[in-house]
Design a protein around this motif. Sequence first.
Motif, mmCIF file in Angstrom:
data_model
loop_
_atom_site.group_PDB
_atom_site.id
_atom_site.type_symbol
_atom_site.label_atom_id
_atom_site.label_comp_id
_atom_site.label_asym_id
_atom_site.label_seq_id
_atom_site.Cartn_x
_atom_site.Cartn_y
_atom_site.Cartn_z
ATOM 1 N N UNK A 1 0.809 -1.219 0.000
ATOM 2 C CA UNK A 1 0.000 0.000 0.000
ATOM 3 C C UNK A 1 0.842 1.269 0.000
ATOM 4 N N UNK A 2 1.990 1.236 0.664
ATOM 5 C CA UNK A 2 2.830 2.426 0.808
ATOM 6 C C UNK A 2 4.290 2.042 0.624
ATOM 7 N N UNK A 3 4.916 2.579 -0.408
ATOM 8 C CA UNK A 3 6.298 2.225 -0.731
ATOM 9 C C UNK A 3 7.246 2.730 0.350
ATOM 10 N N UNK A 4 8.136 1.877 0.874
ATOM 11 C CA UNK A 4 9.043 2.293 1.949
ATOM 12 C C UNK A 4 9.891 3.505 1.599
ATOM 13 N N UNK A 5 10.391 3.576 0.377
ATOM 14 C CA UNK A 5 11.293 4.660 0.005
ATOM 15 C C UNK A 5 10.599 6.021 -0.005
ATOM 16 N N UNK A 6 9.287 6.024 -0.042
ATOM 17 C CA UNK A 6 8.547 7.275 -0.170
ATOM 18 C C UNK A 6 7.764 7.648 1.085
ATOM 19 N N UNK A 7 7.902 6.864 2.158
ATOM 20 C CA UNK A 7 7.089 7.118 3.339
ATOM 21 C C UNK A 7 7.907 7.002 4.626
ATOM 22 N N UNK A 8 7.594 7.886 5.565
ATOM 23 C CA UNK A 8 8.109 7.769 6.927
ATOM 24 C C UNK A 8 7.091 7.009 7.769
#
Length: 222
Positions: A58-65
């Motif tokens: 659901x949420x790409x690690x490289x783009x999310x804190x």
Amino acid sequence: MSHKLIIAGDSAFAEIAYEYFTHDSEYEVVGFTVERDYLRKTELFGLPVVPFEDLEAHFAPAQHAFFAAATYTQLNRLRTRLYLDAKARGYTPASYISSRAFLWRNVTLGEHCFIFEDNTVQPFVGIGDNVVLWSGNHIGHHSRIGDNCFIASHAVVSGFCEIGANCFLGVNVTLVNNIRIGDDCLIGAGALVAKDVEEDSLVKTAPGSAGPSARRYFKVRD
């Protein structure tokens, strides 16, 4: 510039974290996550709540804190586990420091911390990773707070104190100068601590009060 943020949790602290990150930080909360066995809702504040095990879908690690909004459950083990798991999967640990908190210029602060309003943190203080300071605490000069601690409201930590890892300090706790608190301790609300406290202690009103160990009280198994 805003940074996209995922909050772990869907209970009171998650809701509070959402408010603070949204209205007093550069983060934009874009979703919530809960471990599958505890997933009871699919939406919070109009944002998706997704299984923690499937977070990358659901949420790409490289783009999310990421911030784990868990309190002191199991002497902070739950918050620690979620934070370290997400970090290992590539998410950047997020911290929040209230614009209404006072931290002196040479305070050192670890990652994945949450510092509420009206905290006063004096010169030469060191704060570890994954620490929560609820509102209105005084952290005296040259003191050290270890990793994975939770300090509730209106605690007074005097100068040159050392608080070990995984500790919980309740509301209105007072530590006099030069006190050392060992790892895995619970210092109960209103306690006045005037001498060192050994590891895995539960202090109710003064050091040495009767009661189970802190790890036993919190049912910590590791």
